[in-house]
Design an enzyme around this catalytic site. Structure first.
Site, PDB file in Angstrom:
ATOM      1  N   TRP A  48       0.849  -1.201   0.000  1.00  0.00           N
ATOM      2  CA  TRP A  48       0.000   0.000   0.000  1.00  0.00           C
ATOM      3  C   TRP A  48       0.880   1.245   0.000  1.00  0.00           C
ATOM      4  O   TRP A  48       1.943   1.274   0.657  1.00  0.00           O
ATOM      5  CB  TRP A  48      -0.895   0.031   1.240  1.00  0.00           C
ATOM      6  N   ASP A  73     -10.393   5.867   5.115  1.00  0.00           N
ATOM      7  CA  ASP A  73     -11.395   5.372   4.177  1.00  0.00           C
ATOM      8  C   ASP A  73     -12.847   5.525   4.597  1.00  0.00           C
ATOM      9  O   ASP A  73     -13.695   5.917   3.824  1.00  0.00           O
ATOM     10  CB  ASP A  73     -11.162   3.882   3.916  1.00  0.00           C
ATOM     11  N   TYR A 126     -13.783   1.185  11.880  1.00  0.00           N
ATOM     12  CA  TYR A 126     -12.513   1.820  11.501  1.00  0.00           C
ATOM     13  C   TYR A 126     -12.713   3.198  10.863  1.00  0.00           C
ATOM     14  O   TYR A 126     -13.609   3.382  10.076  1.00  0.00           O
ATOM     15  CB  TYR A 126     -11.673   0.834  10.714  1.00  0.00           C
ATOM     16  N   GLU A 155      -3.703  -2.404  14.242  1.00  0.00           N
ATOM     17  CA  GLU A 155      -4.060  -1.451  13.186  1.00  0.00           C
ATOM     18  C   GLU A 155      -4.681  -0.194  13.797  1.00  0.00           C
ATOM     19  O   GLU A 155      -4.404   0.923  13.378  1.00  0.00           O
ATOM     20  CB  GLU A 155      -5.041  -2.140  12.222  1.00  0.00           C
TER      21      GLU A 155
HETATM   22  C1  2M8 Z   1      -7.243   0.579   4.712  1.00  0.00           C
HETATM   23  O1  2M8 Z   1      -7.716   0.639   3.371  1.00  0.00           O
HETATM   24  C2  2M8 Z   1      -7.872  -0.517   2.525  1.00  0.00           C
HETATM   25  C3  2M8 Z   1      -8.225  -0.015   1.126  1.00  0.00           C
HETATM   26  O2  2M8 Z   1      -7.195   0.768   0.635  1.00  0.00           O
HETATM   27  C4  2M8 Z   1      -8.924  -1.489   2.952  1.00  0.00           C
HETATM   28  O3  2M8 Z   1      -9.705  -1.192   3.871  1.00  0.00           O
HETATM   29  O4  2M8 Z   1      -8.976  -2.569   2.366  1.00  0.00           O
HETATM   30  C5  2M8 Z   1      -7.011   2.031   5.188  1.00  0.00           C
HETATM   31  O5  2M8 Z   1      -6.829   2.094   6.578  1.00  0.00           O
HETATM   32  C6  2M8 Z   1      -5.810   2.646   4.464  1.00  0.00           C
HETATM   33  O6  2M8 Z   1      -5.467   3.900   5.009  1.00  0.00           O
HETATM   34  C7  2M8 Z   1      -4.585   1.745   4.512  1.00  0.00           C
HETATM   35  O7  2M8 Z   1      -3.588   2.285   3.677  1.00  0.00           O
HETATM   36  C8  2M8 Z   1      -4.921   0.314   4.083  1.00  0.00           C
HETATM   37  C9  2M8 Z   1      -3.749  -0.646   4.314  1.00  0.00           C
HETATM   38  O8  2M8 Z   1      -3.251  -0.506   5.641  1.00  0.00           O
HETATM   39  O9  2M8 Z   1      -6.048  -0.174   4.810  1.00  0.00           O
END
Ligand code: 2M8
Length: 443
Positions: free
Chosen positions: A55, A190, A370, A414
């Protein structure tokens, strides 16, 4: 490029709790072990089970921590991400790991594929934190090996500039010099209530979720994740953008100016100015854009009545009333007017300490779901840095103690329950471990 676990230098700086007792030594070792376990070929995954690819902004945070224990991996993480940069300059929000099966993450590479688009990535972006990360990694590594650190910086600089230029040229929907995001995932925050009003205009087609299957709720508690209605909207928006061939001039249903994204965008220019000086390039254009973004951000997104910043729905011409942690992140900007900064600092009763992701007094504050209440280490780390840069050692110290307290008690999660401090979401989470290393290295 799977290599032996990196050496683990323990920082010599004292690292004590407010009462004078030391933070446990195991914190440093355990954080290092989380990052070693999440290393995958040439990059770090945020979480083995929930997020098994690379990511974008995670890699920025992760590299800042890795710089303290495994400098080669810190640079490599950034290199792997920028190797996937698109010809138009955008840095994709996910770079898919070819060794990971499609079924292990949804929406995976098959979902995002579009005829003219480079394969193996999404076409969305995330907050452009990478210039700040490159500068931080350079500062940590330059003493040990200045020539290597300089080479890495020189490789990254034109790519970081192209990343900013893409945002400036293709994402200024509002025409005022700010970046618009076209999907909540682009904010990194998100599921924030900041998007609720703008998302309400996007049809939530339940058939989409019957056609596809959510993977996140198979590996995480559904009460901690976005609702099906929100997820259906995310999928609809992503599919619509994909079907335009990721064309930023197409009519899209979601265009929002986010205070966090734009604060990071302006901070990137400040970092690029510092990098430019090291490389013998001209820092002036970077200073100029940082000042222009700070001015536009304050003019368009600041509400003197609430004393904080609010996301602006560019299509509806309306600012959301939601009070989110993104609304105080402009504290990162040194050019922020002092009276505005003072009102942001006065938001503590609304957001708490450490800062929650959302207004603790709101009727829909949710301590578990979240980005709708829980505490995140990455945004608190950004605020800790802002407090240090602004010369606020009291606030910086409180934030540092609060964050280290959470990871000491609960582990590297997280996110965290704002009242109990319990860890929520993915365990062994990379940016939490990485930023713990950075906090420990900076007493
Ligand atoms: C979360 O986002 C992803 C989509 O990009 C998901 O929920 O599947 C968010 O917290 C984002 O900020 C973060 O970069 C990602 C990976 O940690 O997870």
């Amino acid at each position: 490029m799977t290599t032996a676990p990196p050496a683990v230098p323990v920082p010599s700086a004292p690292r004590h709790r407010p009462d004078g007792s030391p933070w446990p030594d195991r914190l440093w070792r355990d954080a290092t072990a989380v990052l070693a376990a999440n290393w995958s070929h040439d990059h770090t995954v945020p979480s083995r089970r929930l997020y098994p690819h690379q990511w974008s902004w995670d890699s920025a945070f992760i590299s800042i921590g890795l710089a303290h224990t495994a400098p080669d991996r810190a640079w490599q993480d950034l290199r792997a991400l920028f190797a996937a940069q698109w010809p138009d300059g955008r840095v994709p929000h996910i770079v898919f790991d070819r060794a990971t099966a499609e079924r292990d993450y949804f929406p995976g590479p098959a979902f995002w594929a579009a005829p003219a688009a480079p394969g193996g990535t999404t076409g969305l972006v995330q907050p452009p934190l990478h210039a700040l990360a490159a500068w931080a990694v350079y500062r940590t590594c330059a003493d040990r090996d200045p020539a290597a650190a300089g080479r890495e910086l020189a490789w990254l600089y034109p790519r970081l500039v192209a990343q900013q230029d893409y945002l400036a040229d293709r994402r200024d929907t509002g025409g005022a010099g700010l970046v618009s995001i076209v999907h909540p995932w682009e904010s990194g925050l998100d599921n924030s209530p900041a998007w609720d009003d703008a998302l309400a205009a996007v049809p939530a087609d339940g058939r989409l979720l019957r056609r596809y299957q959510r993977r996140d709720v198979q590996v995480a508690d559904a009460a901690h994740r976005p609702t099906d209605v929100d997820y259906a909207r995310y999928i609809a928006l992503a599919a619509a953008y994909r079907d335009t061939g990721y064309d930023d001039s197409a009519p899209l249903a979601f265009r929002v100016e986010c205070p966090a994204v734009n604060s990071i965008y302006a901070s990137a220019e400040q970092a690029l100015a510092r990098i430019a000086v090291v490389l013998g390039a001209d820092p002036a254009p970077h200073h100029a854009r940082a000042a222009a973004v700070t001015e536009a951000l304050t003019r368009r997104l600041y509400d003197p009545d609430t004393g904080m910043f609010h996301a602006l729905d560019v299509l509806a011409g309306a600012r959301t009333p939601a009070r989110c942690v993104s609304g105080v992140l402009p504290l990162m900007l040194p050019g922020l007017p002092a009276d505005v900064a003072a009102t942001l600092l006065a938001q503590r009763p609304v957001l708490g300490m450490p800062y929650s992701s959302y207004d603790r007094t709101a009727a829909d504050f949710d301590p578990l779901r979240y980005w709708r209440g829980p505490v995140w280490i990455n945004v608190n780390w950004l605020l800790w840095r802002a407090a240090r840069d602004r010369g606020l050692p009291g606030l910086a110290g409180e934030l540092r103690s609060a964050m280290l307290g959470l990871v000491t008690e609960a582990g590297f999660y997280e996110y965290y329950h704002p009242d109990t401090g319990a860890g929520i979401g993915a365990p062994a989470f990379s940016w939490t471990a990485a930023l713990t290393l950075d906090l420990l290295a900076h007493p």
